[in-house]
Design an enzyme around this catalytic site. Structure first.
Site, PDB file in Angstrom:
ATOM      1  N   LEU A 251       0.800  -1.218   0.000  1.00 43.36           N
ATOM      2  CA  LEU A 251       0.000   0.000   0.000  1.00 43.36           C
ATOM      3  C   LEU A 251       0.836   1.273   0.000  1.00 43.36           C
ATOM      4  O   LEU A 251       0.501   2.248  -0.649  1.00 43.36           O
ATOM      5  CB  LEU A 251      -0.925  -0.010   1.220  1.00 43.36           C
ATOM      6  CG  LEU A 251      -2.045   1.005   1.191  1.00 43.36           C
ATOM      7  CD1 LEU A 251      -3.031   0.679   0.089  1.00 43.36           C
ATOM      8  CD2 LEU A 251      -2.748   1.051   2.527  1.00 43.36           C
ATOM      9  N   SER A 252       1.930   1.255   0.730  1.00 46.00           N
ATOM     10  CA  SER A 252       2.694   2.492   0.885  1.00 46.00           C
ATOM     11  C   SER A 252       3.206   3.016  -0.451  1.00 46.00           C
ATOM     12  O   SER A 252       3.489   4.185  -0.604  1.00 46.00           O
ATOM     13  CB  SER A 252       3.847   2.289   1.847  1.00 46.00           C
ATOM     14  OG  SER A 252       4.609   1.188   1.444  1.00 46.00           O
ATOM     15  N   LYS A 253       3.302   2.138  -1.441  1.00 43.97           N
ATOM     16  CA  LYS A 253       3.784   2.565  -2.753  1.00 43.97           C
ATOM     17  C   LYS A 253       2.763   3.482  -3.433  1.00 43.97           C
ATOM     18  O   LYS A 253       3.065   4.225  -4.323  1.00 43.97           O
ATOM     19  CB  LYS A 253       4.040   1.357  -3.657  1.00 43.97           C
ATOM     20  CG  LYS A 253       5.097   0.411  -3.131  1.00 43.97           C
ATOM     21  CD  LYS A 253       6.470   0.761  -3.695  1.00 43.97           C
ATOM     22  CE  LYS A 253       7.534  -0.243  -3.343  1.00 43.97           C
ATOM     23  NZ  LYS A 253       7.782  -0.397  -1.910  1.00 43.97           N
ATOM     24  N   ARG A 254       1.514   3.340  -3.018  1.00 41.59           N
ATOM     25  CA  ARG A 254       0.495   4.170  -3.645  1.00 41.59           C
ATOM     26  C   ARG A 254      -0.285   4.821  -2.516  1.00 41.59           C
ATOM     27  O   ARG A 254      -1.472   4.643  -2.363  1.00 41.59           O
ATOM     28  CB  ARG A 254      -0.425   3.341  -4.529  1.00 41.59           C
ATOM     29  CG  ARG A 254      -0.069   1.886  -4.476  1.00 41.59           C
ATOM     30  CD  ARG A 254      -0.893   0.912  -5.236  1.00 41.59           C
ATOM     31  NE  ARG A 254      -2.275   1.194  -5.433  1.00 41.59           N
ATOM     32  CZ  ARG A 254      -3.236   1.015  -4.549  1.00 41.59           C
ATOM     33  NH1 ARG A 254      -2.946   0.590  -3.350  1.00 41.59           N
ATOM     34  NH2 ARG A 254      -4.478   1.254  -4.852  1.00 41.59           N
TER      35      ARG A 254
END
Ligand code: GLU
Length: 472
Positions: free
Chosen positions: A241-244
């Site tokens: 999730l942290s990538k987006r």
């Protein structure tokens, strides 16, 4: 033992569901044990720091309600601890390790930090004091490397169990860079010791850092804290999730009108479940139920639909006055002429259908509208429907005589009027709803008229009748 936890964000962007969840657990766990929750900003990696990030993180945490208990005093409150203001402690700790022979200056000029597969061969480990002095004279600025003990490193984690890391994975890693800045793992450990952190609760991405940190705790003669790593949060696309982060950024959730309590509740379910499987928890209930035992090791998925559901339940459970205050800033006067009505009453009518505060406009515009263009069409329709005219006159009569303007009583008065006019069901309610709101459907009519108030209801009925109410 007093429980002390910390949330240690790096100021590299805004909070999103993955890292805000870490704050929620640390906060709730500390509260559960009547312990202390600390906020520590890991800002030593100057190149990665993002301007304003810290301000937004503090703002998001305050909104979420995960307030920290300690820190340097600022303006009558606590600021967070910042690693950039704690440099001295790192230098001193490194000095102690060098003195004890547990760390050493290295002049090889390769830091190797962050390079996968790099394993420092230990060249400078055995330099004599004379050799060190010669290198210093030559002007080489050393890094400080930790002398990693031989053998595998075993770490106990409350979620992932006992994890062993083979010795081959570690060379002697850098703890202080040539420019004097501590490396990430070293600063974390020095601070966790200084802040007497008892439980390190963080994302599983940090499990691989844990063996290095564990041996640093040992070398600095401090007990290792309890480690509990939270499972990874994935997006619907099954990517991390942290990538987006945009998708679940806390500020977007706040702006979309999710109550903070609902966001906290939903975040707590990312990797944890309450003992009785209950999914709707107020912050107080979360604090009561939270524990490390029920954190699962498998990846979890951030599910916006579930967040909406949780949010709807929180909104349904909010005290009405509080809800009315919370939605007020979301009302768009261009869509809903709410200033003329009692917002609290209006909110009460539609609260059961709301999943975010911002939806207030959609729901209110279903019935709280200026009929404007509708009116002509409505009058034409009523002219062709003598029955409807009679119904409206009877209803107006009953409503005018009603002792108290209250939803149940209003409903009763409409039904009584129906008896007089010989109409019931849709033939009765439909013309009234259309006359007042211009709409064919909407919430309970008694409640709707309760919001409009008696005068406006009667005026609207009168305006809808081609010849008004007067003509009787
Ligand atoms: N600063 C780290 C991060 O933002 C957290 C370190 C820790 O919790 O030990 O991911």
């Amino acid at each position: 033992m007093t429980v002390r936890t910390r949330f240690a964000p790096s100021p590299t962007g805004r909070l999103h569901a993955g890292n805000a969840r870490v704050a929620v657990f640390n906060w709730a766990f500390a509260r559960h044990h009547r312990g202390t929750f600390i906020l520590r900003v890991e800002d030593t990696d100057v190149e990665r720091n993002v301007e304003n990030s810290l301000e937004t993180i503090l703002e998001d945490l305050r909104w979420l309600g995960t307030l920290w208990d300690e820190g340097p005093e600022v303006g009558g409150g606590f600021g967070p601890y910042r690693q950039s203001e704690r440099k001295r402690g790192y230098g001193e700790a490194a000095g102690r390790l060098v003195e004890a022979g547990l760390a050493y200056p290295c002049y090889c000029g390769v830091e190797g930090a962050g390079e996968p597969g790099f394993r420092y061969p230990g060249t400078c480990r055995t330099l004599t004091l004379d050799e060190r002095a010669r290198r210093e004279r030559e002007g080489t600025r050393p890094v400080t490397r930790f002398n990693v003990p031989d053998g595998e490193i075993v770490v106990r984690d409350e979620v992932y169990g006992t994890v062993s890391f083979p010795p081959a994975e570690f060379g002697d890693f850098v703890i202080v860079r040539a420019d004097g800045r501590p490396t990430y793992n070293f600063a974390v450990v020095v601070d966790d010791i200084a802040m007497r952190i008892t439980h390190v609760i963080r994302g599983v991405g940090h499990l691989s850092n844990t063996p290095r940190q564990a041996v640093l705790f040992d070398a600095l003669d401090a007990p290792r804290p309890v480690f509990a790593h939270l499972p990874m949060v994935l997006g619907a696309d099954r990517r991390k999730l942290s990538k987006r982060e945009g998708a679940s950024s806390l500020v977007l959730l706040r702006e979309a009108g999710y109550p903070a309590s609902a966001v906290m509740n939903y975040l707590s379910l990312l990797g944890w479940s309450a003992p009785d499987g209950k999914e709707i928890l107020t912050p107080v209930e979360l604090v009561r139920e939270v524990g490390l035992e029920r954190i699962g090791a498998s990846n979890t998925v951030y599910d916006p639909d579930k967040l909406r559901w949780v949010s709807g339940r929180h909104i349904a459970g909010m005290p009405l006055a509080e809800l009315a205050r919370a939605v007020a800033p979301f009302v768009d006067p261009a869509r809903v002429p709410v200033g003329r009505y009692d917002l609290t009453r209006a909110v009460d009518v539609i609260r059961g259908r709301m999943t975010t505060f911002a939806e207030i406009n959609d729901h209110l515009s279903l019935f709280l509208v200026d009929r404007g263009p509708e009116l002509g069409r409505l009058q034409a329709a009523l002219r062709n429907d003598a029955g409807a005219g009679a119904v409206l006159r009877a209803v107006a009569g009953e409503l005018a005589a009603l002792p108290e303007w209250e939803p149940r009583a209003i409903g009763g008065a409409i039904r009584a009027a129906g008896k007089e006019a010989g109409a019931r069901g849709p033939a009765l309610f439909h013309p009234v709803r259309r006359a007042v709101t211009g709409r064919k459907s909407g919430p309970d009519l008694g409640q709707v008229l309760g919001v409009y108030g008696r005068d406006e209801t009667l005026e609207r009925i009168s305006a809808a009748l081609p010849d008004g109410l007067a003509q009787d």
